[in-house]
Design a protein around this motif. Structure first.
Motif, PDB file in Angstrom:
ATOM      1  N   SER A   1       0.811  -1.227   0.000  1.00 17.79           N
ATOM      2  CA  SER A   1       0.000   0.000   0.000  1.00 17.79           C
ATOM      3  C   SER A   1       0.842   1.274   0.000  1.00 17.79           C
ATOM      4  CB  SER A   1      -0.934   0.008   1.216  1.00 17.79           C
ATOM      5  OG  SER A   1      -0.168  -0.002   2.402  1.00 17.79           O
ATOM      6  N   SER A   2       2.153   1.140   0.087  1.00 20.20           N
ATOM      7  CA  SER A   2       3.011   2.328   0.131  1.00 20.20           C
ATOM      8  C   SER A   2       4.199   2.171  -0.816  1.00 20.20           C
ATOM      9  CB  SER A   2       3.524   2.534   1.568  1.00 20.20           C
ATOM     10  OG  SER A   2       4.710   3.323   1.579  1.00 20.20           O
ATOM     11  N   TRP A   3       4.326   3.149  -1.707  1.00 21.19           N
ATOM     12  CA  TRP A   3       5.469   3.129  -2.635  1.00 21.19           C
ATOM     13  C   TRP A   3       6.780   3.236  -1.844  1.00 21.19           C
ATOM     14  CZ3 TRP A   3       6.845   2.088  -7.468  1.00 21.19           C
ATOM     15  CH2 TRP A   3       8.073   2.551  -7.909  1.00 21.19           C
ATOM     16  N   THR A   4       6.787   4.100  -0.831  1.00 22.72           N
ATOM     17  CA  THR A   4       7.989   4.299  -0.012  1.00 22.72           C
ATOM     18  C   THR A   4       8.389   3.002   0.677  1.00 22.72           C
ATOM     19  OG1 THR A   4       7.121   6.516   0.405  1.00 22.72           O
ATOM     20  CG2 THR A   4       9.021   5.829   1.714  1.00 22.72           C
ATOM     21  N   ALA A   5       7.400   2.334   1.269  1.00 18.53           N
ATOM     22  CA  ALA A   5       7.684   1.071   1.961  1.00 18.53           C
ATOM     23  C   ALA A   5       8.244   0.044   0.976  1.00 18.53           C
ATOM     24  CB  ALA A   5       6.416   0.539   2.621  1.00 18.53           C
TER      25      ALA A   5
ATOM     26  N   GLU B   1      20.336   3.678  -5.895  1.00 19.45           N
ATOM     27  CA  GLU B   1      20.274   3.558  -7.364  1.00 19.45           C
ATOM     28  C   GLU B   1      19.111   4.390  -7.913  1.00 19.45           C
ATOM     29  OE1 GLU B   1      20.309  -0.562  -8.744  1.00 19.45           O
ATOM     30  OE2 GLU B   1      18.948   0.050 -10.330  1.00 19.45           O
ATOM     31  N   LYS B   2      17.977   4.297  -7.223  1.00 17.99           N
ATOM     32  CA  LYS B   2      16.778   5.031  -7.652  1.00 17.99           C
ATOM     33  C   LYS B   2      17.030   6.541  -7.589  1.00 17.99           C
ATOM     34  CE  LYS B   2      12.726   4.798  -9.157  1.00 17.99           C
ATOM     35  NZ  LYS B   2      12.705   4.608 -10.575  1.00 17.99           N
ATOM     36  N   PHE B   3      17.698   6.970  -6.523  1.00 23.63           N
ATOM     37  CA  PHE B   3      18.043   8.396  -6.404  1.00 23.63           C
ATOM     38  C   PHE B   3      18.909   8.822  -7.593  1.00 23.63           C
ATOM     39  CE2 PHE B   3      21.309  11.477  -5.157  1.00 23.63           C
ATOM     40  CZ  PHE B   3      20.511  12.589  -4.966  1.00 23.63           C
TER      41      PHE B   3
HETATM   42  N1  LIG Z   1       6.822  12.593  -3.016  1.00 23.99           N
HETATM   43  C1  LIG Z   1       6.540  11.426  -3.299  1.00 23.99           C
HETATM   44  C2  LIG Z   1       6.904  10.844  -4.564  1.00 23.99           C
HETATM   45  N2  LIG Z   1       7.546  11.353  -5.622  1.00 23.99           N
HETATM   46  C3  LIG Z   1       7.609  10.359  -6.532  1.00 23.99           C
HETATM   47  N3  LIG Z   1       7.002   9.258  -6.050  1.00 23.99           N
HETATM   48  C4  LIG Z   1       6.797   7.988  -6.721  1.00 23.99           C
HETATM   49  O1  LIG Z   1       8.023   7.492  -7.136  1.00 23.99           O
HETATM   50  C5  LIG Z   1       7.738   6.568  -8.164  1.00 23.99           C
HETATM   51  C6  LIG Z   1       8.806   6.652  -9.209  1.00 23.99           C
HETATM   52  O2  LIG Z   1       8.520   5.606 -10.035  1.00 23.99           O
HETATM   53  P1  LIG Z   1       9.190   5.367 -11.397  1.00 23.99           P
HETATM   54  O3  LIG Z   1      10.508   4.778 -11.194  1.00 23.99           O
HETATM   55  O4  LIG Z   1       8.231   4.624 -12.238  1.00 23.99           O
HETATM   56  O5  LIG Z   1       9.360   6.858 -11.838  1.00 23.99           O
HETATM   57  P2  LIG Z   1       9.449   7.634 -13.112  1.00 23.99           P
HETATM   58  O6  LIG Z   1      10.838   8.130 -13.196  1.00 23.99           O
HETATM   59  O7  LIG Z   1       8.371   8.680 -13.039  1.00 23.99           O
HETATM   60  O8  LIG Z   1       9.068   6.614 -14.211  1.00 23.99           O
HETATM   61  P3  LIG Z   1       9.843   6.177 -15.509  1.00 23.99           P
HETATM   62  O9  LIG Z   1      10.243   7.456 -16.194  1.00 23.99           O
HETATM   63  O10 LIG Z   1      11.000   5.364 -15.032  1.00 23.99           O
HETATM   64  O11 LIG Z   1       8.798   5.385 -16.226  1.00 23.99           O
HETATM   65  C7  LIG Z   1       6.352   6.842  -8.702  1.00 23.99           C
HETATM   66  O12 LIG Z   1       5.498   5.787  -8.320  1.00 23.99           O
HETATM   67  C8  LIG Z   1       5.985   8.118  -7.997  1.00 23.99           C
HETATM   68  O13 LIG Z   1       4.609   8.201  -7.704  1.00 23.99           O
HETATM   69  C9  LIG Z   1       6.564   9.520  -4.829  1.00 23.99           C
HETATM   70  N4  LIG Z   1       5.908   8.736  -3.931  1.00 23.99           N
HETATM   71  C10 LIG Z   1       5.583   9.285  -2.734  1.00 23.99           C
HETATM   72  N5  LIG Z   1       5.870  10.583  -2.399  1.00 23.99           N
HETATM   73  C11 LIG Z   1       5.521  11.125  -1.073  1.00 23.99           C
HETATM   74  O14 LIG Z   1       5.577  10.080  -0.125  1.00 23.99           O
HETATM   75  C12 LIG Z   1       4.349  10.008   0.579  1.00 23.99           C
HETATM   76  C13 LIG Z   1       4.086   8.583   0.983  1.00 23.99           C
HETATM   77  O15 LIG Z   1       3.835   7.811  -0.172  1.00 23.99           O
HETATM   78  P4  LIG Z   1       3.520   6.245  -0.011  1.00 23.99           P
HETATM   79  O16 LIG Z   1       4.705   5.653   0.612  1.00 23.99           O
HETATM   80  O17 LIG Z   1       3.269   5.701  -1.388  1.00 23.99           O
HETATM   81  O18 LIG Z   1       2.321   6.160   0.880  1.00 23.99           O
HETATM   82  C14 LIG Z   1       3.319  10.596  -0.376  1.00 23.99           C
HETATM   83  O19 LIG Z   1       2.207  11.101   0.334  1.00 23.99           O
HETATM   84  C15 LIG Z   1       4.119  11.712  -1.018  1.00 23.99           C
HETATM   85  O20 LIG Z   1       4.133  12.840  -0.149  1.00 23.99           O
END
Ligand SMILES: N=c1c2ncn([C@@H]3O[C@H](COP(=O)(O)OP(=O)(O)OP(=O)(O)O)[C@@H](O)[C@H]3O)c2ncn1[C@@H]1O[C@H](COP(=O)(O)O)[C@@H](O)[C@H]1O
Length: 106
Positions: free
Chosen positions: A22-26, A38-40
């Protein structure tokens, strides 16, 4: 600006205990600090590309990605944002030119 980053860093920290489904960060943190680093790096390169092209809107978006992924990378290594901000405060008022000139030669 600092408030925004501090709030985001707290959210990211809280996600250490969250469900990767449920969390991208997690999900990112679960992959380990090397993957977060690496992602950074990938996001930084995307920002460099937009800065080189001169597209301000896309650069703004990529810069936001960079800051988010920087905070994730720091969290993955348990480096508090406060420590980074303290280091910036310590440098405040010291010109980069003066700092470089003061380094030992060799
Ligand atoms: N600021 C961000 C944020 N910025 C980017 N991302 C995600 O980082 C991911 C990057 O994925 P990709 O590698 O596919 O990125 P990309 O470079 O856009 O894609 P490509 O060009 O590689 O296709 C995407 O899913 C974005 O949605 C983020 N995900 C979360 N947050 C913050 O973190 C909080 C917690 O998020 P969750 O952990 O998901 O609840 C959110 O409320 C936000 O405030």
């Amino acid at each position: 600006m600092t408030d925004t980053l501090t709030r985001l860093a707290a959210t990211i920290d809280a996600r250490k205990a969250a469900d990767p489904d449920s969390s991208w960060t997690a999900r990112l943190l679960a992959k380990g600090p090397e993957k977060c680093a690496e992602k950074f790096g990938e996001e930084a390169i995307e920002a460099i590309i937009e800065a080189t092209k001169g597209d301000r809107t896309r650069l703004t978006s990529e810069a936001a990605d960079v800051l988010y992924h920087l905070l994730v990378m720091l969290a993955a290594r348990d480096v508090p944002l406060g420590d980074v901000l303290a280091e910036l405060d310590r440098r405040d008022g010291t010109s980069g030119i003066d700092e470089k000139a003061s380094r030992p030669k060799g």
